[in-house]
Design an enzyme around this catalytic site. Structure first.
Site, mmCIF file in Angstrom:
data_model
loop_
_atom_site.group_PDB
_atom_site.id
_atom_site.type_symbol
_atom_site.label_atom_id
_atom_site.label_comp_id
_atom_site.label_asym_id
_atom_site.label_seq_id
_atom_site.Cartn_x
_atom_site.Cartn_y
_atom_site.Cartn_z
ATOM 1 N N CYS A 1 -31.613 -52.716 127.391
ATOM 2 C CA CYS A 1 -32.451 -53.111 127.400
ATOM 3 C C CYS A 1 -32.440 -54.110 126.311
ATOM 4 C CB CYS A 1 -34.227 -52.445 126.771
ATOM 5 S SG CYS A 1 -33.561 -51.168 125.272
ATOM 6 N N ARG B 1 -20.361 -55.961 124.082
ATOM 7 C CA ARG B 1 -20.092 -55.901 125.528
ATOM 8 C C ARG B 1 -19.062 -57.277 126.233
ATOM 9 N NH1 ARG B 1 -25.625 -58.652 128.722
ATOM 10 N NH2 ARG B 1 -25.158 -57.294 130.935
ATOM 11 N N ASP C 1 -33.457 -52.496 131.690
ATOM 12 C CA ASP C 1 -32.936 -53.784 131.759
ATOM 13 C C ASP C 1 -34.449 -55.006 131.582
ATOM 14 O OD1 ASP C 1 -30.950 -55.639 131.553
ATOM 15 O OD2 ASP C 1 -32.048 -56.660 133.528
#
Length: 305
Positions: A36, A128, A261
């Site tokens: 999220c 990421r 998400d």
């Protein structure tokens, strides 16, 4: 004193669904929403000048309220590209969570050791790498290798985001990363193709050959061509994505994660009901044992060890 910058949301992109239903599926105790985001608010945490989109504000208070409404105990908050490598909104949310959130940051190769350790202390456990061309500018792979070498001693993992058509080119690079690797959204398969066809088989092969590679079985609302629909009076959410998620959950039960998400950035046609997304989980993890691994054991082992 200057006024805060005003950020206009990208035209045509939807706000998150305000008023999600309460799921019928009861999450197991200790369940983690393992993917999220928080966005801004832009007046406090400005969006990156290099961003490819401007989202609606989605502050930590709204995320934590959703967590409690759906029945999750914890969150894993992933830095999104709209904030670039400015992780202040992420860190602020982690500190406010009272230990109930961990983070995945975006870092530059010139980040200092002190900054990395500060992120770790705040609750960051990964970084990421985004290869989706419509979301980020091209970054040389050697830059990502440098970052991987910097974060490996901290015990962090790498989250990799790519689309299925790019996997053949990325296969060797992803396989060579020196940490645990978590692939976002099953590598974004084309769900109109067979679940046992060559495209998805290549992704399954990647996980079979490399035990350090995990997958998030997330974002059916992004992958589905049918969307949620009613069948015999019952809701069967994103049924065309189910075979892909279920194959990974059943084949790699100890290396899969699930998340909402939220707040679902970049969607233009349909904004999902997060309660319905939770009700999708038993379709891909049909037994209590698989649900426990997917929602509790795996994310806690990766983020709260």
């Amino acid at each position: 004193m200057s006024s805060p910058e005003v950020f206009e949301k990208t035209p045509g992109w939807l706000d998150f669904y305000d008023g999600p239903s309460r799921p019928h599926f009861k999450l197991p105790a200790g369940a983690v929403d393992a993917h999220c985001h928080v966005f801004g608010p832009g007046a406090v945490f400005p969006y990156s000048p290099k961003r490819k989109y401007t989202p609606c504000d989605a502050p930590k208070e709204a995320l934590f309220a959703l967590r409690d409404h759906l029945g999750f105990e914890k969150n894993v908050i992933v830095q999104a590209t709209c904030h670039g490598t400015d992780n202040r909104a992420l860190v602020d949310a982690l500190k406010a969570s009272q230990g109930r959130a961990r983070g995945v940051a975006s870092v530059a190769p010139d980040i200092s050791d002190a900054e990395l350790h500060a992120l770790h202390e705040a609750g960051v456990r990964g970084t990421r790498f985004n290869f989706v061309k419509r979301l980020v500018s091209n970054t040389p792979r050697e830059v990502f290798v440098q970052i991987a070498q910097r974060i490996a001693p901290l015990g962090w993992h790498i989250v990799v985001y790519f689309e299925a058509q790019d996997l053949p080119d990325l296969y060797d690079f992803v396989a060579a990363l020196p940490t645990t690797v978590v692939v976002d959204h099953m590598g974004r398969p084309d769900v109109t193709k067979p679940v046992d066809g060559p495209d998805f088989n290549l992704f399954v092969q990647l996980m079979q050959e490399h035990s350090n590679i995990w997958s998030k079985v997330t974002c059916p609302e992004r992958l589905s061509k049918t969307g949620p629909f009613a069948l015999n009076g019952e809701q069967h959410a994103y049924h065309d994505v189910v075979p892909f998620g279920r194959r990974l959950v059943e084949t790699f039960p100890d290396r899969v994660l699930w998340g909402t998400d939220w707040p679902h950035p970049n969607l233009k046609t349909h904004m999902p009901d997060d309660g319905l997304l939770v009700d999708y989980i038993p379709q891909i993890a049909p037994t209590a044992e698989l649900q426990q691994k997917l929602l509790v054991e795996n994310p806690n082992r990766l983020y709260w060890r």
